[in-house]
Design a protein around this motif. Sequence first.
Motif, PDB file in Angstrom:
ATOM      1  N   THR A   2      66.895 -29.984  35.003  1.00 22.91           N
ATOM      2  CA  THR A   2      66.983 -29.096  36.151  1.00 22.91           C
ATOM      3  C   THR A   2      66.019 -27.929  36.037  1.00 22.91           C
ATOM      4  N   SER A   3      65.737 -27.500  34.778  1.00 16.97           N
ATOM      5  CA  SER A   3      64.841 -26.361  34.587  1.00 16.97           C
ATOM      6  C   SER A   3      63.442 -26.645  35.093  1.00 16.97           C
ATOM      7  N   ALA A   4      63.124 -27.919  35.293  1.00 22.63           N
ATOM      8  CA  ALA A   4      61.804 -28.279  35.796  1.00 22.63           C
ATOM      9  C   ALA A   4      61.718 -28.152  37.313  1.00 22.63           C
ATOM     10  N   ARG A  26      79.491 -25.375  46.005  1.00 18.99           N
ATOM     11  CA  ARG A  26      79.526 -25.670  44.576  1.00 18.99           C
ATOM     12  C   ARG A  26      78.418 -26.645  44.198  1.00 18.99           C
ATOM     13  N   ALA A  27      77.829 -26.425  43.048  1.00 15.08           N
ATOM     14  CA  ALA A  27      76.829 -27.316  42.440  1.00 15.08           C
ATOM     15  C   ALA A  27      75.463 -27.266  43.109  1.00 15.08           C
ATOM     16  N   THR A  28      75.221 -26.275  43.967  1.00 17.91           N
ATOM     17  CA  THR A  28      73.868 -26.133  44.517  1.00 17.91           C
ATOM     18  C   THR A  28      72.931 -25.457  43.523  1.00 17.91           C
ATOM     19  N   GLY A  29      73.483 -24.835  42.491  1.00 21.16           N
ATOM     20  CA  GLY A  29      72.635 -24.258  41.452  1.00 21.16           C
ATOM     21  C   GLY A  29      72.588 -22.743  41.430  1.00 21.16           C
ATOM     22  N   LYS A  30      73.604 -22.068  41.963  1.00 23.50           N
ATOM     23  CA  LYS A  30      73.597 -20.599  41.997  1.00 23.50           C
ATOM     24  C   LYS A  30      73.537 -20.002  40.585  1.00 23.50           C
ATOM     25  N   GLU A 133      61.066 -28.649  46.716  1.00 20.28           N
ATOM     26  CA  GLU A 133      61.479 -28.292  45.359  1.00 20.28           C
ATOM     27  C   GLU A 133      61.540 -29.489  44.416  1.00 20.28           C
ATOM     28  N   ILE A 134      61.218 -30.677  44.939  1.00 24.42           N
ATOM     29  CA  ILE A 134      61.384 -31.905  44.154  1.00 24.42           C
ATOM     30  C   ILE A 134      60.028 -32.565  43.918  1.00 24.42           C
ATOM     31  N   PRO A 135      59.540 -32.588  42.685  1.00 21.50           N
ATOM     32  CA  PRO A 135      58.271 -33.279  42.405  1.00 21.50           C
ATOM     33  C   PRO A 135      58.400 -34.771  42.703  1.00 21.50           C
ATOM     34  N   ASN A 136      57.316 -35.360  43.188  1.00 26.90           N
ATOM     35  CA  ASN A 136      57.286 -36.796  43.480  1.00 26.90           C
ATOM     36  C   ASN A 136      58.467 -37.199  44.369  1.00 26.90           C
ATOM     37  N   PHE A 137      58.666 -36.430  45.419  1.00 28.60           N
ATOM     38  CA  PHE A 137      59.813 -36.635  46.306  1.00 28.60           C
ATOM     39  C   PHE A 137      59.822 -38.044  46.868  1.00 28.60           C
ATOM     40  N   PRO A 149      71.511 -30.801  42.621  1.00 30.07           N
ATOM     41  CA  PRO A 149      70.671 -31.094  41.444  1.00 30.07           C
ATOM     42  C   PRO A 149      71.309 -32.034  40.434  1.00 30.07           C
ATOM     43  N   SER A 150      72.556 -31.805  40.088  1.00 30.83           N
ATOM     44  CA  SER A 150      73.189 -32.632  39.054  1.00 30.83           C
ATOM     45  C   SER A 150      73.393 -34.071  39.503  1.00 30.83           C
ATOM     46  N   ILE A 151      73.425 -34.290  40.806  1.00 27.67           N
ATOM     47  CA  ILE A 151      73.609 -35.645  41.348  1.00 27.67           C
ATOM     48  C   ILE A 151      72.264 -36.324  41.552  1.00 27.67           C
TER      49      ILE A 151
END
Length: 381
Positions: A2-4, A26-30, A133-137, A149-151
């Motif tokens: 996720t840090s990437a 929840r889980a959006t990355g706040k 925000e997503i490389p190689n989308f 992100p986690s999903i």
Amino acid sequence: MTSALPRLLQLNELVAKKSIFLFGPRATGKSFLIRQQLSAAHLVDLLDADVFGRLARRPKLLGEEVREDQRVVVVDEVQKLPALLDEVHRLIESRGLRFVLTGSSVRKLMHGGANLLGGRAWRAALFPLCSREIPNFDLITYLNRGGLPSILLSEHAREELRSYTNLYLREEIKAEALVRKVDQFARFLDVVALGNGEELNFQGISSDTGIPASTVQNYLQILEDTLLGFALPPFGATKKRKAITRSKFFLFDVGVAGALASRGEVLPRSELFGRAFEHFILLELRAYLAYRRRDEPLQYWRSTSGFEVDIIVGNTLAIECKAADLVSERDLKGLKALGEEGLVKDFAIVSLDPQRRTVAGVKVYPWAQFLDDLWSDRLLG
């Protein structure tokens, strides 16, 4: 991993100007965003039972525990203790501290008489990951997994989605005692997910679920207050053709919508693809306007005679989403009808076309080009 994925929302820039309420499901990355961008801030985590207990008994501990060299304070999940906002208010005034007040629900704040700081804090939102925000989308992957992100990054995305939706009901709805009958609410949520993106019909939902229409309205408000869904209001300014006045309702993430509806895999050129594609484009526009802090409304238009336009951004741009490889003039009917009203400046179709082109004065965008122009600030001026 996720840090990437650095986020577009810049908390450090916002809090340099003003305190902010930061809301997001929840889980959006706040929490990750705060660690990434505000590592030097004083952090108060109200999900920690010990921290919650101490501050609930003595709110003034908040100011006493902030060092003089700390100018930014983060209060995580502030809706857990709305009374703490009186102390936040005092510290903004007396010490000039800046606060980031995060939450995954606005219900207790908006409807519980909480101190909303009287203009001393701006509101900001964090959404699921957007395409920028997503490389190689990859579009198909995103339509199936969504942007949490986690999903999105998981090797077991479907299992994670099922777990998330069950967890959300248990933690966000049941634990906060927002509804008395969680099983009834779950049945309602299934129906809303199946009708994601359709016009709201309280009586229809009531008939499908056996839940009174008044309760359906309350449940929909709960979805908005817990940031799980949002209404897309109708564009009603047309004169030549009378407009439908019902809003549409969308869930906050395309992957969560699919999981709640128990739909199968989204494949190119399928009916599921078309609905998910429109939802995705709307979510990108919603995130763009919020992150750029632009206040143009998002609406849709449908006339009583059946003409329809999927998305209208202020009075700037009307957009049709077409999951087609080759847009033709017959796809322009809704845009042309709206264009006759002279109320919107530009018109576009977002599609699977391989090349950008113009058809009868309407710009046809390949979806990737549309998003590149949007996030590069070339689309809406």
